[in-house]
Design an enzyme around this catalytic site. Structure first.
Site, PDB file in Angstrom:
ATOM      1  N   LYS A 170       3.728   6.372   3.824  1.00  0.00           N
ATOM      2  CA  LYS A 170       4.169   5.994   2.478  1.00  0.00           C
ATOM      3  C   LYS A 170       5.593   6.458   2.194  1.00  0.00           C
ATOM      4  O   LYS A 170       6.245   5.915   1.301  1.00  0.00           O
ATOM      5  CB  LYS A 170       3.205   6.542   1.414  1.00  0.00           C
ATOM      6  CG  LYS A 170       1.735   6.169   1.619  1.00  0.00           C
ATOM      7  CD  LYS A 170       1.543   4.688   1.848  1.00  0.00           C
ATOM      8  CE  LYS A 170       0.088   4.256   2.004  1.00  0.00           C
ATOM      9  NZ  LYS A 170      -0.672   4.872   3.111  1.00  0.00           N
ATOM     10  N   TYR A 190     -15.243   3.155   3.987  1.00  0.00           N
ATOM     11  CA  TYR A 190     -14.022   3.921   3.704  1.00  0.00           C
ATOM     12  C   TYR A 190     -14.336   5.407   3.471  1.00  0.00           C
ATOM     13  O   TYR A 190     -15.188   5.745   2.644  1.00  0.00           O
ATOM     14  CB  TYR A 190     -13.313   3.346   2.470  1.00  0.00           C
ATOM     15  CG  TYR A 190     -12.045   4.087   2.132  1.00  0.00           C
ATOM     16  CD1 TYR A 190     -10.850   3.762   2.745  1.00  0.00           C
ATOM     17  CD2 TYR A 190     -12.056   5.123   1.207  1.00  0.00           C
ATOM     18  CE1 TYR A 190      -9.684   4.460   2.445  1.00  0.00           C
ATOM     19  CE2 TYR A 190     -10.895   5.827   0.901  1.00  0.00           C
ATOM     20  CZ  TYR A 190      -9.722   5.495   1.530  1.00  0.00           C
ATOM     21  OH  TYR A 190      -8.570   6.192   1.240  1.00  0.00           O
ATOM     22  N   TYR A 194      -8.006   7.549   8.179  1.00  0.00           N
ATOM     23  CA  TYR A 194      -7.169   6.463   8.706  1.00  0.00           C
ATOM     24  C   TYR A 194      -6.891   6.612  10.211  1.00  0.00           C
ATOM     25  O   TYR A 194      -7.365   5.821  11.029  1.00  0.00           O
ATOM     26  CB  TYR A 194      -5.829   6.404   7.953  1.00  0.00           C
ATOM     27  CG  TYR A 194      -5.968   6.129   6.487  1.00  0.00           C
ATOM     28  CD1 TYR A 194      -6.055   4.824   6.007  1.00  0.00           C
ATOM     29  CD2 TYR A 194      -6.015   7.174   5.560  1.00  0.00           C
ATOM     30  CE1 TYR A 194      -6.175   4.563   4.652  1.00  0.00           C
ATOM     31  CE2 TYR A 194      -6.140   6.917   4.196  1.00  0.00           C
ATOM     32  CZ  TYR A 194      -6.222   5.613   3.757  1.00  0.00           C
ATOM     33  OH  TYR A 194      -6.340   5.365   2.422  1.00  0.00           O
TER      34      TYR A 194
HETATM   35  C1  LIG Z   1      -1.957   4.393   3.520  1.00  0.00           C
HETATM   36  C2  LIG Z   1      -2.272   4.860   4.890  1.00  0.00           C
HETATM   37  C3  LIG Z   1      -2.504   3.942   5.933  1.00  0.00           C
HETATM   38  C4  LIG Z   1      -2.555   2.457   5.725  1.00  0.00           C
HETATM   39  O1  LIG Z   1      -1.321   1.862   5.513  1.00  0.00           O
HETATM   40  P1  LIG Z   1      -1.281   0.504   4.643  1.00  0.00           P
HETATM   41  O2  LIG Z   1       0.139   0.124   4.653  1.00  0.00           O
HETATM   42  O3  LIG Z   1      -1.783   0.892   3.294  1.00  0.00           O
HETATM   43  O4  LIG Z   1      -2.187  -0.470   5.283  1.00  0.00           O
HETATM   44  C5  LIG Z   1      -2.735   4.438   7.187  1.00  0.00           C
HETATM   45  N1  LIG Z   1      -2.769   5.759   7.427  1.00  0.00           N
HETATM   46  C6  LIG Z   1      -2.567   6.672   6.451  1.00  0.00           C
HETATM   47  C7  LIG Z   1      -2.655   8.105   6.798  1.00  0.00           C
HETATM   48  C8  LIG Z   1      -2.322   6.256   5.148  1.00  0.00           C
HETATM   49  O5  LIG Z   1      -2.136   7.168   4.184  1.00  0.00           O
END
Ligand SMILES: *Cc1c(COP(=O)(O)O)cnc(C)c1O
Length: 348
Positions: free
Chosen positions: A67, A278, A304
């Protein structure tokens, strides 16, 4: 002397270099380029392709993450509009919210976070960091996707503030543009290292990363396959997630004046690893986290990157990714959430 590949790449970059993103306001927030290196031990133990990692967990903004890239453009736009307050929404352990809160702190802007659920007894992981970063937290109960934001923004406006709403997951055209650029960054690194990837694997959840990489690949005329590992069983909007990514890729291409219309069959989203849904950690995520920690000294996260690496490992075991190939794992961050999952991960 430049080879054919380098000439092609330079053309692609020139094209990208003429595009709008260079005129976009951008607020520096992280350290770029992020490191790129090989995971030689993990590659050896899995016995398949050579595995490399792109370290967006090292962007430097309060434990880093993907991000940070997106926020450089999004907050750049916010400041250009004269905004003096940031608002965003996310899950209780949102990495996006934590990086937004950290960016706001570094710019001395108030930050309001609208989080799903209710306040837990003990704040841990990203939630603890949000508190330490001084963000104002609003508990939204079942309104998990920022439904309460318009009301909050209105209240702040009536108090004389100029709030800017950072989109969910930072996934709009500005956020995706940062991942078009990230591919240019990667290409400079791969040229210097004289390697080329066959596959790039990453976690895909709100779609900005996937959409940006998709547009970047097209602009740079690359041949690697992008494999997004779906994190959620369902999309964040009321349409299939892949459709959401296609639409964002198309609007991002238009935004950058690139002439391409993507269709769903050009994109590769692997939905085989969503497990129990999720944020629900399973055996595959636990194994991926342990292997990466114990063979490389690198921390993945339970939601993630643990899931995306579990997918990568399985695709090696199934010989989809083969010996002799080069696979890149894009580490998108998230490790602060590990501590919230201590109950599931501890070995004692
Ligand atoms: C937000 C996030 C993702 C996913 O990225 P997107 O652009 O939202 O698909 C992957 N890994 C982590 C650790 C994240 O915080």
């Amino acid at each position: 002397m430049a080879n054919e590949f380098e000439i092609q790449l330079e053309q692609g970059k020139k094209e990208f270099g003429r595009m709008r993103h260079l005129e976009l306001p951008r607020q520096p927030l992280g350290f770029f380029p992020t490191p790129l290196h090989e995971l030689a031990n993990l590659g050896k133990v899995l016995g398949g392709p050579r595995i490399f990692i792109k370290r967006d967990d090292q962007t430097g903004l309060a434990f880093g993450g993907n991000k940070t890239r997106k926020l450089e453009y999004i907050i750049g736009a916010a400041l250009a509009e004269g905004a003096d307050t940031l608002i965003t929404a996310g899950a209780i352990q949102s990495n996006h919210c934590r990086q937004t809160a950290a960016a706001a702190a570094s710019l001395q802007l108030p930050c309001h976070l609208v989080l799903g659920g209710a306040a837990p007894e003990i704040a841990n992981g990203n939630l603890l960091l949000n508190q330490l970063l001084g963000a104002q937290i609003h508990w939204a109960g079942d309104n998990r996707k920022g439904e309460d934001i318009p009301q909050l923004a209105q209240k702040l406006r009536s108090e004389g503030r100029k709030p800017y709403i950072v989109p969910y997951g930072g996934s709009n055209e500005l956020g995706a543009t940062s991942f078009v650029e990230a591919l240019c960054e990667l290409d400079n690194q791969t040229i210097a290292m004289q390697i080329e990837f066959d596959h790039i694997v990453f976690a895909s959840s709100s779609g900005g990363t996937h959409a940006g990489l998709t547009v970047g690949k097209k602009l740079l005329k690359k041949y690697y396959q992008l494999t997004g590992i779906a994190i959620d069983k369902v999309g964040t909007a009321d349409k299939p997630f892949i459709q959401q990514v296609v639409e964002l890729a198309n609007s991002t291409a238009r935004f950058l004046d690139a002439e391409h219309q993507f269709t769903a069959d050009e994109l590769h989203l692997n939905k085989n690893y969503t497990g129990a849904g999720y944020g629900e950690i399973g055996e595959a995520e636990k194994e991926a986290i342990r292997l990466t920690a114990q063979y490389e000294g690198i921390m993945l996260d339970p939601v993630y990157t643990g899931r995306a690496m579990a997918g990568l490992i399985d695709l090696i075991r199934k010989c989809v990714f083969k010996k002799g190939e080069f696979v890149l794992f894009w580490h998108t961050g998230g490790a602060p959430a590990l501590f919230e999952y201590a109950k599931h991960l501890q070995t004692m």
